[in-house]
Structures are given as C-alpha cells and as structure tokens.
Design a protein around this motif. Sequence first.
Motif, short mmCIF file in Angstrom:
data_model
loop_
_atom_site.label_atom_id
_atom_site.label_comp_id
_atom_site.label_asym_id
_atom_site.label_seq_id
_atom_site.Cartn_x
_atom_site.Cartn_y
_atom_site.Cartn_z
N THR A 82 19.16 1.38 -1.76
CA THR A 82 20.56 1.59 -1.51
C THR A 82 20.85 0.79 -0.25
O THR A 82 20.15 0.75 0.74
CB THR A 82 21.13 2.99 -1.64
N LEU A 83 22.04 0.45 -0.36
CA LEU A 83 22.83 0.00 1.03
C LEU A 83 24.13 0.60 1.40
O LEU A 83 25.01 1.06 0.28
CB LEU A 83 23.01 -1.54 0.95
N ARG A 84 23.77 1.26 2.50
CA ARG A 84 25.36 1.87 2.79
C ARG A 84 26.01 1.15 4.24
O ARG A 84 25.46 1.02 5.04
CB ARG A 84 25.12 3.52 3.12
N PRO A 125 15.43 3.25 1.44
CA PRO A 125 14.51 3.67 0.21
C PRO A 125 15.42 4.97 -0.65
O PRO A 125 15.78 5.81 0.08
CB PRO A 125 13.40 3.86 0.64
N VAL A 126 15.21 4.96 -1.89
CA VAL A 126 15.52 5.96 -2.74
C VAL A 126 14.41 6.75 -3.61
O VAL A 126 13.73 5.67 -4.34
CB VAL A 126 16.80 5.51 -3.62
N LYS A 176 0.64 -1.27 -0.06
CA LYS A 176 -0.20 0.04 -0.14
C LYS A 176 0.82 1.19 0.05
O LYS A 176 0.63 2.24 -0.83
CB LYS A 176 -0.84 0.02 1.08
N ILE A 177 1.84 1.28 0.90
CA ILE A 177 2.96 2.32 0.80
C ILE A 177 3.32 2.49 -0.50
O ILE A 177 3.50 3.74 -1.05
CB ILE A 177 4.06 2.08 1.94
N ALA A 178 3.96 1.54 -1.12
CA ALA A 178 4.49 1.67 -2.71
C ALA A 178 3.57 2.07 -3.53
O ALA A 178 3.87 2.91 -4.43
CB ALA A 178 5.04 0.19 -2.98
N ALA A 227 19.92 -0.03 -6.58
CA ALA A 227 18.97 -0.57 -7.81
C ALA A 227 17.70 0.11 -7.69
O ALA A 227 17.05 0.10 -6.45
CB ALA A 227 18.82 -2.32 -7.45
N GLY A 228 17.11 -0.03 -8.81
CA GLY A 228 15.81 0.46 -8.90
C GLY A 228 15.16 0.76 -10.18
O GLY A 228 15.54 -0.11 -11.16
#
Length: 182
Positions: free
Chosen positions: A132-134, A143-144, A4-6, A107-108
Amino acid sequence: MIKKIAVTILLIISPHFHAFADTASDGLWADVKNTLSETWNSSDYELYVPVNTWHNRAFYDKEKIDGYNEHPWGIGIGKYRYDADGDWHGVYAMVFADSHKEMEPVAGYAFQKMWHANNDFRLGAGYTIGATLREDYHYLPIPVIAPIASIEYKQLAVQSTYIVGGQGNGNILFTWLKWQIK
C-alpha cells in the motif's frame, strides 16, 4: 535478497505449506509464480467497494476516534479463480479514503480457504499479501500481510481484513463488498 524474503514469507503463509516444506526454494518459487499466473490469466473479474473502517476502541482514545474517517469510499477491481479444491485466489487493486481522508491505493494477492454450505453460500478465511501507499508515509511502498475473511452468497461477498497494530495505530477492521462479474 527481496526474492528470498518473499519466498520465506510465502513459505510460512502458504496454504500448501505441507507440500513444499521439503522442496527447494526454486520449487516453491515456481509454484508461487504458477499460482499468480493462473490467477492473473483468469477471465473472471471482481469489483470491490470499500464500506467501513472500524478503529478498535480498545486502542484509541475518543478524541482520536472522533477525528478519524470510518467511511473509506473508493473502488477496486481484481481477477479471481477457484482452484480444484474450491478455494479462492485473487489479485487486486483498490483505492479508498484512509483514516485521514487521504487516498490510499493497495494492490496484492489474496487466498481464502472456502467452505461451501451449498452452491450459493460460502465462508472463507485466509490471507492477503501486497503493498500500500500512504500519504503520511510520503507514498512510499508499505508491505501488507493480513488475514481476510468473507461471507459470500452467489456473486456477492462481504470481505474484511484486520490490520494489527499497537496503541494508537493499526488495529483496524477494514470491510468491503466484493461482486464477482460473470
């Protein structure tokens, strides 16, 4: 809940917002899945080469700037397609050296409304949504959602995004070259 958020996020940023404003979320969700599926199933690939990370000097002091990496060397690959309107859709994965010289994967999905000056020259503006992963966040998914823009000539493009932030974080212009492999 995540679905639902997406859907809500995609509804807000969808380039086709007007077409879905009066439809149920299942209709929108089906369109999102179709768009992603069509892009993923494309036989056209792109290569990405990160070239610059510019930290906005209005948000960082000189000491921080001097300690940051602004050469994000890395590599990426993606699949792309142009839709019936000539707009660009891409799914991608890229890894590069972040501001602290740590490896950062991202990725996206990305979309750009394209303006065609002629068959060879195009300008684009749109958005990307992904994760992303940091290292400084223990490689937890982040999230980006960011704007993107490009200047393209034939198969080569300069593409950029601006990561919004606050004083001493974010506010970074990230630029890469994109080569469409034909």
